[in-house]
Design a protein around this motif. Structure first.
Motif, short mmCIF file in Angstrom:
data_model
loop_
_atom_site.label_atom_id
_atom_site.label_comp_id
_atom_site.label_asym_id
_atom_site.label_seq_id
_atom_site.Cartn_x
_atom_site.Cartn_y
_atom_site.Cartn_z
N ASN A 178 -9.12 12.74 0.18
CA ASN A 178 -10.26 13.23 0.90
C ASN A 178 -10.36 14.54 1.05
O ASN A 178 -9.53 15.35 0.19
N SER A 225 -8.67 -1.67 -1.64
CA SER A 225 -8.93 -1.03 -2.62
C SER A 225 -10.11 -0.70 -3.08
O SER A 225 -10.49 0.34 -3.54
N ASP A 255 -10.41 8.27 9.02
CA ASP A 255 -10.52 7.43 7.60
C ASP A 255 -9.91 6.09 7.61
O ASP A 255 -8.52 6.01 8.01
N SER A 260 -3.02 2.92 6.22
CA SER A 260 -4.43 3.02 5.83
C SER A 260 -5.27 3.76 6.66
O SER A 260 -6.47 3.58 6.44
N HIS A 307 -13.50 2.05 1.62
CA HIS A 307 -13.19 3.33 2.48
C HIS A 307 -14.15 3.38 3.49
O HIS A 307 -15.14 3.60 3.39
N ARG A 311 0.98 -1.32 0.06
CA ARG A 311 0.02 -0.03 0.01
C ARG A 311 0.91 1.23 0.06
O ARG A 311 1.93 1.30 0.76
N VAL A 347 -9.08 5.49 -5.61
CA VAL A 347 -9.47 6.14 -4.68
C VAL A 347 -9.30 7.58 -5.08
O VAL A 347 -8.79 8.10 -5.99
N TYR A 357 -8.71 3.05 4.97
CA TYR A 357 -8.76 2.54 3.69
C TYR A 357 -8.54 0.92 3.96
O TYR A 357 -7.49 0.57 3.62
N PHE A 362 -4.90 10.46 0.37
CA PHE A 362 -5.23 9.15 -0.18
C PHE A 362 -4.35 7.82 0.28
O PHE A 362 -3.23 8.16 0.85
N SER A 363 -4.99 6.64 0.13
CA SER A 363 -4.46 5.46 0.50
C SER A 363 -4.69 4.59 -0.39
O SER A 363 -6.10 4.39 -0.59
N ALA A 365 0.41 5.58 0.43
CA ALA A 365 -0.37 6.70 0.89
C ALA A 365 0.24 7.99 0.81
O ALA A 365 1.56 8.01 0.59
#
Length: 783
Positions: free
Chosen positions: A57, A411, A406, A354, A414, A26, A54, A408, A62-63, A28
């Motif tokens: 936000n 994929s 949040d 995440s 969310h 992952r 994604v 994640y 993002f992640s 981010a």
């Protein structure tokens, strides 16, 4: 409905284990503007290997869960897309720098479908550059005026920033500035909004399919996020217009570590009105508004950042009179003022690859006051003979703490959750009075503070089980303590989107909203005397339930058609009793108010062109909205004040080249409803003659339709130290005199000789306009 939501939540928890084990890593981080390091809200990170993506936000984070050998496309409207590819070594946190592009690339992958409207027409993202280019009254660009041009939005009276959304009232719109609620969004009695266009990073307008993270209002959310300031070098803009000037600066405090942004604006009305009013009337009269925005941030490390935001603004109108003779002096003063203060401290933290956390401590205050003071003195020092003073107050103060998380998970999943606790302090309709002379000194105070504690919690999941199907499902729970309504009220939210192909998609949504505050209007006053009343025993929270079905279709490259059909039911609405005269001495608000219900339904259409030299949109709304109160209109259904059947807006912008642009907007609205008395009669009450108006029904008069064409032309030129821009505008360019106020003329008796100059005439109904054609010009220099 709750069972359906539970089943969906359970299905989300039942993940495909094969997919989970296939993912190896992952990465981010943040998507930012390469030149300023400004966070990009709503940028898309799309995995070209797994066909999943994604969206960054509201803080630009993002992640994305991906394979070891990844290949991703990062895109954002107005910026050149980037392709990132490589091999993950463990988990990675990075900052993706995006460069503004001259042309917007056509994107056909599923995750990049975001345009101005996303979930049908229920969620719309407004471009700050588009907002600045729209024609506006006196040349002052305004985000709320841009929102009034969207479908489903019924504007208030001409020139004002207020609006009704899908049959709701003004107080049912939630305005957020960096996530903090703003109670009053108007300057100059509603002709301008309090938000500076230069300071706005992103603007999201939601009027249906409201995610669970939003709450507290029934009809819409206007979510405005402030810029953080250029982290590389100092930038600014100076603007001078016909009625106001503004200045804005942003830049680094510590390069790549700490930055700021500051804006300030003030009008000139009082500068010109003071001498003119003294010459004409011997009164000193004036009005002005001013506002100030400040934000700074500090990056502790890659995972933690701190932010401080402040907004302060106020309006003030006044009229002073003084008279002096050999016996002494007489002075009188009328004043009217209102304003907001907002202060927020925020901490963003990446807890893991995440997990993203946001914690905000905030203060929000709205205050309104009006007053009158007169005094008489003789020629001796400190000789006060008589003093009369009367002041009215209406205040709301919030101190709140909110936390959002949040997660994640995968994929295609969310998760968001959070809590919000607010300490409300209301002072509705308070007053104090002084009546002093040589023989007496009378002083009185009315009004009491009302305190509520509101607690909200939410859980929200954005889930894509297959590439063509997406769900946003959630629930919000709200309680209000110290008010008699501590029982939690659950508010389920559900949005389903189905992508038929790369060009066609459909959506359906259901949402329940609860509002723990009411705004009630007393038509006796023309000043902004609307009162904010919290829920209390006998005044329950407002509620709404809304169903929406919508869709989007790409007709051609850069051309999109969207539609929404909605049905909304409202309950526990509040109105003053028709027989009550609210004089700021109310001790029990339940004695002077009524609760009722309403319903609204409509169809919204929008055709938008987003690419090429010619861009713009055509929006149309067919709507109907009604109200019902047992103590009003004999309990019969009556049209809501802003039940405007047809609403059309056409906006077009043409770029001659990168420096010259012309923009036009044309609006048409059906008339709105007023309650007019058809006749009146005089009664004798305790030897006092009082005129009583005779009303047939509530909202018994439909005003004429409204239409207007505004034009704007801007020309920019690159100078040695910056860019100068001249903007010329024409408000109401074909001089349509739209009705603004309505009144009856009173009959007059003939003179003693019966001459024609004083002959009797019948009582007549008069409509008067407010704004003819108004040219404007402004100059700005950006460096």
């Amino acid at each position: 409905m709750n069972r359906i939501l539970i089943l969906l939540l359970l299905s989300i928890l039942h993940f495909n284990s094969n997919e989970a084990f296939a993912q190896q890593g992952r990465f981010a981080g943040y998507a930012v503007d390469a030149s300023s390091n400004e966070k990009l809200i709503g940028a898309t990170i799309y995995d070209l290997n797994t066909n999943r993506g994604v969206i960054t936000n509201e803080y630009g984070f993002f992640s994305l869960q991906t394979q070891n050998e990844y290949k991703c496309r990062i895109s954002f409207v107005g910026y050149s897309s980037r392709i990132l590819e490589g091999k993950l070594i463990g988990d990675t946190i990075l900052t993706v720098e995006m460069v503004k592009g001259l042309e917007i690339e056509e994107v056909v992958v599923t995750a990049d479908r975001k345009r101005t409207f996303d979930d049908g027409l229920s969620t719309m993202k407004l471009n700050p550059d588009m907002i600045k280019s729209l024609p506006a009254l006196f040349g002052e660009s305004d985000v709320l005026k841009a929102i009034q041009l969207q479908p489903g939005t019924q504007p208030g009276r001409e020139g004002t920033s207020g609006f009704s959304v899908r049959g709701g009232s003004n107080d049912q719109n939630l305005f957020l500035l960096d996530g903090i609620p703003v109670y009053n969004v108007n300057h100059l009695f509603g002709f301008f909004s309090v938000f500076s266009p230069y300071a706005i990073n992103s603007a999201t307008y939601i009027k249906g399919a409201m995610p669970a993270r939003y709450g507290g209002r029934l009809s819409s959310v206007v979510d405005l996020r402030l810029k953080e300031g250029n982290n590389e070098k100092l930038h600014g803009q100076i603007t001078a217009g016909l009625i106001a000037s503004s200045i804005a600066l942003d830049g680094p405090i510590i390069k790549d570590k700490c930055s700021f942004i500051i804006t300030a604006r003030r009008t000139y009305f009082d500068i010109f009105s003071r001498p003119i009013s003294l010459i004409i009337t011997d009164n000193e009269a004036g009005y002005y508004f001013q506002d100030f925005t400040f934000k700074t941030n500090y990056t502790i490390n890659k995972r933690n950042s701190l932010y401080l935001s402040f907004y302060g603004g106020n309006d003030k109108a006044f009229m002073n009179y003084s008279e002096k003779d050999t016996l002494g002096t007489y002075k009188s003063k009328y004043s009217l003022g209102w304003g907001n203060k907002i202060l927020a401290f925020r901490w963003n933290s990446i807890l893991g690859k995440s997990l993203f956390s946001n914690t905000t401590l905030y203060y929000s205050n709205y205050s309104y006051n009006s007053g009158y003071r007169e005094e008489e003195r003789n020629t001796k020092p400190d000789s006060l003979l008589q003093l009369r003073e009367l002041n009215f107050f209406n205040n709301v103060t919030d101190i709140g703490l909110k936390w959002d998380l949040d997660y994640y998970a995968l994929s295609n999943l969310h998760l968001k959750t959070g809590i919000d606790i607010i300490n409300h302090n209301y002072l509705p309709g308070a007053s104090n009075a002084v009546d002093f002379n040589e023989s007496s000194d009378l002083r009185s105070e009315y009004g009491r503070k009302i305190r509520n504690i509101e607690l909200s919690a939410y859980a929200e999941a954005d889930y894509t089980p297959v590439p063509k199907l997406n769900f946003n499902v959630g629930v919000r729970s709200t309680s209000s303590f110290l008010s008699g309504y501590s029982q939690p009220i659950l508010q389920p939210r559900l949005l389903a989107k189905y992508f038929v192909n790369d060009k066609l998609s459909f959506s359906a949504s259901y949402d329940v909203n609860v509002q723990y505050v009411h705004m009630v209007s007393n038509s006796k006053y023309t000043a902004p005397t609307d009162l904010w009343l919290p829920v209390m025993d006998g005044i329950p929270p407002q509620r709404s339930t809304q169903f929406t079905v919508g869709g989007n279709y790409q007709l051609a490259k850069g051309v999109f058609l969207g539609f929404d059909v909605y049905k909304k039911d409202l309950s526990n609405l509040l109105e003053f009793k028709p027989t009550e005269i609210i004089d700021h001495t109310v001790s029990n608000w339940t004695d002077v108010t009524l609760t009722g219900k309403g319903e609204a339904k409509g169809v919204e259409l929008m055709l938008e062109k987003r690419t090429g030299n010619l861009t713009g949109w055509i929006a149309y709304t067919l709507a109907k909205s009604d109200r019902e109160f047992k103590g009003i209109n004999n309990g019969k259904l009556f049209p809501f004040r802003y039940d405007r059947r047809h609403n059309i807006s056409v906006v077009a912008s043409y770029n001659f080249n990168k420096n010259k642009k012309i923009t036009a907007s044309w609006v048409y609205n059906s008339g709105y409803y007023l309650t007019l008395n058809y006749n009146s009669y005089v009664v004798n009450i305790n030897n006092y003659q009082e005129e009583i108006n005779n009303y047939s029904e509530r909202n018994n008069f439909l005003t004429p339709s409204y239409h207007r064409l505004d034009l704007s032309y801007s020309s920019s030129k690159v100078k040695e130290k910056g860019v100068r821009t001249w903007t010329f505008g024409l408000y109401n360019s074909y001089n349509r005199i739209n009705p603004f106020s309505f009144y009856y003329t009173e009959p007059q008796d003939p003179g003693p000789n019966g001459d024609d100059s004083n002959k009797t005439f019948e009582r007549k109904f008069v409509m008067s306009g407010m704004f003819p054609i108004i040219p404007s010009v402004s100059y700005s220099f950006k460096f």
